[in-house]
Design a protein around this motif. Sequence first.
Motif, PDB file in Angstrom:
ATOM      1  N   ILE A 110       0.830  -1.200   0.000  1.00 32.45           N
ATOM      2  CA  ILE A 110       0.000   0.000   0.000  1.00 32.45           C
ATOM      3  C   ILE A 110       0.869   1.256   0.000  1.00 32.45           C
ATOM      4  CG2 ILE A 110      -0.328   0.337   2.494  1.00 32.45           C
ATOM      5  CD1 ILE A 110      -3.342   0.777   1.809  1.00 32.45           C
ATOM      6  N   PHE A 114       0.930   4.255  -2.942  1.00 39.60           N
ATOM      7  CA  PHE A 114       0.851   5.685  -2.624  1.00 39.60           C
ATOM      8  C   PHE A 114       1.984   6.449  -3.308  1.00 39.60           C
ATOM      9  CE2 PHE A 114       1.777   9.167   0.556  1.00 39.60           C
ATOM     10  CZ  PHE A 114       0.700   9.962   0.190  1.00 39.60           C
ATOM     11  N   LEU A 173      -2.448   3.663   5.879  1.00 43.83           N
ATOM     12  CA  LEU A 173      -3.199   4.799   5.351  1.00 43.83           C
ATOM     13  C   LEU A 173      -3.069   6.017   6.257  1.00 43.83           C
ATOM     14  CD1 LEU A 173      -6.451   3.061   4.059  1.00 43.83           C
ATOM     15  CD2 LEU A 173      -4.669   4.152   2.676  1.00 43.83           C
ATOM     16  N   GLN A 177      -1.415   9.638   5.153  1.00 46.11           N
ATOM     17  CA  GLN A 177      -2.120  10.901   5.331  1.00 46.11           C
ATOM     18  C   GLN A 177      -1.319  11.862   6.199  1.00 46.11           C
ATOM     19  OE1 GLN A 177      -5.746   9.177   6.860  1.00 46.11           O
ATOM     20  NE2 GLN A 177      -6.809   9.405   4.913  1.00 46.11           N
ATOM     21  N   PHE A 208      -7.410   7.460  -2.665  1.00 51.04           N
ATOM     22  CA  PHE A 208      -7.389   6.626  -1.468  1.00 51.04           C
ATOM     23  C   PHE A 208      -8.321   5.422  -1.622  1.00 51.04           C
ATOM     24  CE2 PHE A 208      -5.339  10.280   0.543  1.00 51.04           C
ATOM     25  CZ  PHE A 208      -4.381   9.639   1.313  1.00 51.04           C
ATOM     26  N   LEU A 211      -6.275   2.883  -3.341  1.00 51.78           N
ATOM     27  CA  LEU A 211      -5.334   2.252  -2.420  1.00 51.78           C
ATOM     28  C   LEU A 211      -6.020   1.135  -1.643  1.00 51.78           C
ATOM     29  CD1 LEU A 211      -3.415   5.341  -0.937  1.00 51.78           C
ATOM     30  CD2 LEU A 211      -2.733   3.874  -2.833  1.00 51.78           C
ATOM     31  N   VAL A 212      -7.241   1.399  -1.176  1.00 57.74           N
ATOM     32  CA  VAL A 212      -7.986   0.394  -0.415  1.00 57.74           C
ATOM     33  C   VAL A 212      -8.362  -0.779  -1.317  1.00 57.74           C
ATOM     34  CG1 VAL A 212     -10.105  -0.062   0.859  1.00 57.74           C
ATOM     35  CG2 VAL A 212      -8.852   2.064   1.255  1.00 57.74           C
ATOM     36  N   HIS A 215      -5.436  -2.962  -1.831  1.00 58.47           N
ATOM     37  CA  HIS A 215      -5.195  -3.727  -0.602  1.00 58.47           C
ATOM     38  C   HIS A 215      -6.119  -4.947  -0.545  1.00 58.47           C
ATOM     39  CE1 HIS A 215      -4.909  -4.811   3.616  1.00 58.47           C
ATOM     40  NE2 HIS A 215      -6.214  -4.662   3.706  1.00 58.47           N
TER      41      HIS A 215
END
Length: 226
Positions: A110, A114, A173, A177, A208, A211-212, A215
């Motif tokens: 992850i 990013f 995450l 951030q 985002f 990204l999830v 995952h």
Amino acid sequence: MSSVPTSDDGYREGAIDLLGILAYGALTAFERMAEDAQAAPTLADKVELATVAARQIDHFKSVSAQLATMGVDVMAAMAPFHAPFDAFHAYTKPKDWYEGLVKAFVGDGIAADFYREIAAFVDADTRNLVNEVLADEGLQAYIVAQVRLGMEHDPKLAGRLSLWGRRLVGEALSQAQRVAADRDALTSLLTGTVDRPGLDLAAISRMFSRLVANHTKRMAELGLKA
């Protein structure tokens, strides 16, 4: 490699931050893989992780060389990321071999996603270096095979590792951030400037979400519930 353009100071600072993250990420990955190799169940497993760990030093050297072309010392570029990275790794320290493998697959995965998102807004040379450093070198397939084999021998392992994976994504995450919020130059790469467009708030939200989603796919590859 050509140097990063210097006409936009904010852009330059953001590119340096991105390379600083990569350099410190490679250094800490070397340390963690070398430590994980000590807990490896077989000699072949030790060799596998030790080999990948050695490649991280090559990545560190490549990033250092690119920073040098920009007149930046790699130690200075890495300095802002010591505390957040070290805190993340201290808080997500694996308890055993399998948790270490999942962390390398899920946590590092992850983070890599990013960095690739940010790299979309830098020059081609820097972007190519980012992709080179983050490229899969066979470790992912190895981890998937090891985790799935472990769950075949111990079905209870799946539940524990699923919980571990959820914790990792939450922490990763949050770290992403925090780093973006603390480093204005990195944020400016994503959000853009008057002369260099970036992402609006809706696009950042979609980033985002990607990204999830990535995952979730990784967890499924491992045979775990996200």
